[in-house]
Write an enzyme that holds these catalytic residues in place. Sequence first.
Site, PDB file in Angstrom:
ATOM      1  N   ASP A 119     -47.206  -2.915  28.532  1.00  0.00           N
ATOM      2  CA  ASP A 119     -47.763  -2.196  27.384  1.00  0.00           C
ATOM      3  C   ASP A 119     -49.290  -2.134  27.349  1.00  0.00           C
ATOM      4  OD1 ASP A 119     -48.050  -4.881  26.904  1.00  0.00           O
ATOM      5  OD2 ASP A 119     -47.508  -4.784  24.793  1.00  0.00           O
ATOM      6  N   GLU A 120     -49.971  -2.530  28.421  1.00  0.00           N
ATOM      7  CA  GLU A 120     -51.432  -2.414  28.402  1.00  0.00           C
ATOM      8  C   GLU A 120     -51.982  -2.263  29.815  1.00  0.00           C
ATOM      9  OE1 GLU A 120     -53.767  -5.881  27.328  1.00  0.00           O
ATOM     10  OE2 GLU A 120     -52.009  -7.175  27.550  1.00  0.00           O
TER      11      GLU A 120
END
Length: 376
Positions: A119-120
Site C-alpha cells: 500500500d505504499e
Amino acid sequence: MDDSDDHGLDDGADPPPVRKIIHVDMDAFYASVEQRDDPALRGKPVAVGGSSRRGVVAAASYEARRFGVRSAMPSITAKRQCPGLIFVPPRFEVYREVSHQIRAIFCDYADEVEPLSLDEAYLDVSADKAGLGSATATARLIRRRIREETGLTASAGVSYNKFIAKLASDQNKPDGLTVIPPGKGAAFVQTLSIRRFHGIGPVTAAKMEGLGVFSGADLAAKDPLWLAEHFGNSAEWLYNLARGIDHRRVKSNRPLKSLGGERTFFNDLITDTEIREALAHVCTVVWDRAVKKGARGRTVTLKLRYADFRTITRAKSVPSPIRDGASLLAVGEAILAPLLPSEQGIRLLGVTLSKFEGEEEEGDEAPAPADLLSLI
C-alpha cells in the site's frame, strides 16, 4: 502545508538540481478495499482480521481508528474499545491485485518506483516522465487516477528526499497532499514529534524522551558528540534527519533483504513437542519461499510471542548460506533449545531468513523490511 501551496518542488532558481520524490500511501488500504467492495460496511468501523479471542487486527478503517483501534492490536482489545466494530477476514489475493493496479499507474509517471509494501511506494519523478511540469502536479494526477481506477483514496507527500516525503504523506491523511519544498525541510521536520520519525522505533523514541528529546527541534539542538555518546553509530543518521537531510536514492527492483513466515495459534503452545512441531512447520514454509525466490541466507531469526504478548527475537548466523530445509530447521532448533521449556504458553512463532548470498552492504540505504508471510 497542504496542496494549496502550489510552488511544489520547482521554485528553486540557481542551486544544483534536487531530487523530486513522491511518497504515496494508500488510506487504510485493506479496510478501504473491504468497504469499497461491500457497501454495507461504508461509514462503519471495520477491522480486517480475526474476531476470535486469538485474533489480531491487521488493519482498521478510519471510523474504527477514532476509537483507538490500531493494526497489531489484539481483537479482543479492539472490540472492547469499539463495541460496534465489524470484523472481516483478510483477502490478500484481492489486496495484491489492487496493489498491482496502483503500481501500474506509478510506472506511467516514474521509471524509479520503490514499493515498501502493498500500500505504499516511493517514486522519483525528477525526470518528469509524463511532462507535467512539476512533482506536485504529478502527485495530484496519480491520486486522481487511483481514485478513478480503483475507487480508493491515497495520500501523498512531495519533497526533495525520501525521509521528508514519507513524513509529508502522513501529514494530511486521509486523502491529502502535502508539499515540502527545498529550503523548508528542516523547519518542517523540527515541528514534529520524534515518534513521527520514520526509522525511530518505540524503544529508541522512549530513550530519547528520557533524555529530553521530544521533537525534531530538540534533536537538532544536540551536537554530534552528544548524539554519539548516547546513540553510537546512529549519531550521524540522527543528526541528518533533524536537519531534513537524507541522501538515499529511490531504488526500483529493491533487493530482497529477508523473507520469513509466522503463525499465530488458536491455543497457546505449552509443551516442547508442540513448539518444536510448530517450528518445523514454519521452517518448511519459509524454505519453500526461499527456494521459489532462489534465496540462500546465512542468518536465521526466531520470533516468539508469549501468552502475555511479550515478544522476543533471537538470531543465529552460520558461516555459509543454508542449502536445504533440514539445515534451516537445525539452526532454528539451535536457537530454540535454550528457550525451552517455555516459561509460559506461546501464541505466535515466526522464522526469518536473511543475509543472502551476494548481498552487499549499502551505506546510504536503510534496511528493507522483511518480506514476511502471515501463516494465520
